[in-house]
Design an enzyme around this catalytic site. Structure first.
Site, PDB file in Angstrom:
ATOM      1  N   ASP B  34       0.899  -1.196   0.017  1.00 47.61           N
ATOM      2  CA  ASP B  34      -0.019   0.040  -0.153  1.00 47.61           C
ATOM      3  C   ASP B  34       0.853   1.214   0.016  1.00 47.61           C
ATOM      4  O   ASP B  34       1.958   1.324   0.639  1.00 47.61           O
ATOM      5  CB  ASP B  34      -0.855   0.012   1.305  1.00 47.61           C
ATOM      6  CG  ASP B  34      -2.137   0.948   1.352  1.00 47.61           C
ATOM      7  OD1 ASP B  34      -2.361   1.476   0.021  1.00 47.61           O
ATOM      8  OD2 ASP B  34      -2.611   1.148   2.320  1.00 47.61           O
ATOM      9  N   HIS B  51       2.966   3.337  -9.329  1.00 49.97           N
ATOM     10  CA  HIS B  51       2.690   2.031  -9.519  1.00 49.97           C
ATOM     11  C   HIS B  51       3.977   1.064 -10.055  1.00 49.97           C
ATOM     12  O   HIS B  51       4.326   0.072  -9.491  1.00 49.97           O
ATOM     13  CB  HIS B  51       1.497   1.831 -10.380  1.00 49.97           C
ATOM     14  CG  HIS B  51       0.344   2.330  -9.554  1.00 49.97           C
ATOM     15  ND1 HIS B  51      -0.242   1.842  -8.074  1.00 49.97           N
ATOM     16  CD2 HIS B  51      -0.768   3.042  -9.959  1.00 49.97           C
ATOM     17  CE1 HIS B  51      -1.324   2.291  -7.975  1.00 49.97           C
ATOM     18  NE2 HIS B  51      -1.734   3.034  -8.664  1.00 49.97           N
ATOM     19  N   LEU B 150       5.472 -18.077  -5.514  1.00 53.18           N
ATOM     20  CA  LEU B 150       5.211 -16.889  -5.384  1.00 53.18           C
ATOM     21  C   LEU B 150       3.702 -16.587  -5.963  1.00 53.18           C
ATOM     22  O   LEU B 150       2.940 -17.172  -6.642  1.00 53.18           O
ATOM     23  CB  LEU B 150       5.775 -16.006  -6.396  1.00 53.18           C
ATOM     24  CG  LEU B 150       5.494 -14.807  -6.916  1.00 53.18           C
ATOM     25  CD1 LEU B 150       5.238 -13.563  -5.656  1.00 53.18           C
ATOM     26  CD2 LEU B 150       6.156 -14.066  -7.879  1.00 53.18           C
TER      27      LEU B 150
END
Lengths: 251, 295
Positions: B34, B51, B150
């Site tokens: 976040d 991002h 992952l």
């Protein structure tokens, strides 16, 4: 080489533990002094809470207290109930991992009646899964609803709901495609209690301890240190933090 | 930027890792990444740039986790709720994802060398066809790898996951594969997207928020939580080491709580295990169908 590193790590852990112990000891001492200085009593506590409540623009509607470690939680519960009623928080839930509170519900009620008889008339004990019905009596002040939760109220509730829905699908009372998030949310909220806004973790480490996995997705979680007794000040401090937080709901 | 990064740590960081590795290392760590947008506005760059920085940090973190000997990691990349953001940002994020998944496929030799198994958890049907195809290809290609795992939560929320699991269970009852009495916590757990993974031992959320935003709600009932104030693109090795150090300090208490919660491998009856096998097989077929539709 491994042994050297291992020893080093243990040494670091040990010094951290020592430091934490020392810090906690100082905190306890500090609190004792403050208590003596201000002669903390119920009257000033209530005053402070009312002051804080007026100042804050955003109070939680539903607070869930999570006891992750200690057993003797009755006294804390009684005090928290007192604060929440003063603040006008309409829903409180208590959760503990061993199911102690659920088993000792009567003891809690008894202690509450003994210590704070003034509160009893403001409390509505909510029974799990008993639908909330409005009876015709008009009450001057809205009652605070208290729920006691144990691990069975989390995932087990979802399991039983799945069983009920499976039977309903087999008998044809409900179509499989009708099952969606909204339906599950409605069924899991048979108590008509809003999802908790604020969670207070009272444990040796920060974790949800499995409290209501469905209902706590956007609950704000705060931790409280275990070593000293919970004070109204700690509680208002958390409320202040809560009132400052901003939910974005994914946006 | 590549998915698999070269090791770029200095001697002091490597030493710290070696010391920490002599203690308990969590097997599975989950991350809520976040703060990309707040980082962008703080440093005066475009949102999408934030991002991208977030992705770089993710690749870096993946490498640190490998160095630390963490076998499995789960990252919360995109929530179903994020579709509510402005169309422009959603499109930007989806484009970024497409680029990165393509990049991952270009690097398949490297991924194979590292034995990295990549799973994307989430409601794939909500995604554009081209991303679905890339995801399906990635998952099929890395399925057999077993050195590291992952998981990327993409178009994911826990409520959606639980709802789907419940629907799958009910379908099993309806088709007569399982009986109503077979429904238990373990069966629902096995129908979640994460059924292949153990529950996370440690969850890290950055940017100072103290909620879970519908991430792995079912799976974290005894997970150690570490909230930190740094924004995700500013996350660094020391933060990660600090989180693991916190986990080590809590280790014995976590074990006690797990004992109290009675966490153990529950025996499955044959109906349950047959049904789970059937369900997983069905999901695999769906994935292969998406993949083949591309060819």
């Amino acid at each position: 080489m491994f042994t050297v590193f291992r020893m080093l790590l243990m040494l670091i852990h040990l010094s951290c533990d020592l430091f934490a112990a020392f810090y906690n000891y100082c905190m306890i001492l500090h609190r004792k002094c403050i208590d003596i200085w201000y002669n903390d009593n119920l009257r000033t506590e209530t005053d402070m809470l009312t002051r804080v409540a007026k100042k804050m623009k955003n109070l939680p509607r539903h607070v869930v207290i999570i006891f992750g470690a200690k057993e003797d939680t009755i006294c804390d519960c009684v005090r928290i109930i007192g604060w929440c009623i003063t603040l006008g928080i309409p829903y409180i839930s208590f959760f503990d991992i061993s199911g102690f509170l659920v088993q000792n519900e009567n003891l809690l009620k008894y202690e509450l009646a003994k210590r704070r008889p003034d509160l009893v008339e403001h409390i509505n004990w909510s029974k799990p899964n008993a639908g909330f019905t409005q009876n015709g009596i008009t009450v001057s002040k809205l009652k605070t609803r208290i729920s006691l939760l144990c691990p069975l109220d989390g995932k087990q509730e979802i399991v039983s709901l799945t069983k009920t829905l499976a039977e309903a699908v087999v008998t044809g009372t409900i179509k499989p495609e009708e099952i969606n998030i909204d339906l599950l949310n409605e069924k899991l909220n048979s108590r008509r209690i809003p999802d908790p806004d604020m969670g207070v973790i009272y444990g040796r480490f920060c974790s949800t301890y499995g409290v209501l996995p469905w209902q706590t997705r956007i609950t704000e979680f705060y931790t409280l240190p275990l070593h000293n007794t919970l004070s109204a000040k700690d509680f208002t401090y958390l409320l202040e933090k809560y009132s400052k937080c901003e939910q974005r709901y994914g946006k | 930027m590549s998915w698999i990064r070269d090791n770029a740590l200095n001697w002091f960081q490597r030493l710290a890792i070696r010391i920490l590795r002599t203690g308990h290392i969590p097997k599975h760590v989950a991350f809520i990444m976040d703060g990309n947008r707040r980082y962008a506005s703080k440093t005066g760059i475009e949102k999408i740039e934030g991002h991208t920085k977030g992705f770089d940090k993710f690749a870096e973190t993946l490498q640190w986790c490998t160095d630390l000997g963490i076998q499995e990691v789960t990252f919360y990349a995109f929530s179903i709720e994020n579709f509510k953001r402005k169309q422009e940002e959603v499109n930007g994020l989806l484009n970024l994802a497409e680029q990165k998944f393509q990049r991952l496929l270009d690097e398949k030799d490297k991924i194979r060398k590292h034995g990295l198994c990549v799973r994307i958890i989430g409601n794939l049907s909500l995604l554009p066809q081209n991303i679905q195809e890339l995801i399906a290809e990635t998952m099929i290609l890395t399925k057999e790898h077993n050195k590291g795992f992952l998981n990327i939560a993409f178009a994911y929320t826990s409520r959606d996951e639980i709802t789907r699991a419940i629907k799958d269970v009910i379908e099993g009852v309806q088709n007569g594969d399982i009986l109503s009495e077979d429904i238990d916590e373990n069966l629902i757990f096995n129908c979640l997207y994460t059924n292949y993974s153990p529950n996370p031992d440690l969850l890290i959320r950055t940017s100072g928020e103290v909620r879970f935003s519908d991430f792995l709600m079912w799976q974290i009932s005894n997970t150690c939580i570490y909230f930190t104030n740094v924004l995700w693109p500013e996350f660094n090795l020391w933060e990660l080491l600090n989180a693991i150090f916190y986990y080590q300090r809590c280790y014995s208490d976590i074990q006690k709580v797990m004992k109290l919660q009675n966490v153990k491998q529950i025996m499955q009856n044959s109906r349950q295990s047959t049904y789970i096998d059937k369900l997983l097989h069905k999901r695999q077929i769906t994935l292969e169908r998406i993949y083949l539709s591309n060819i």
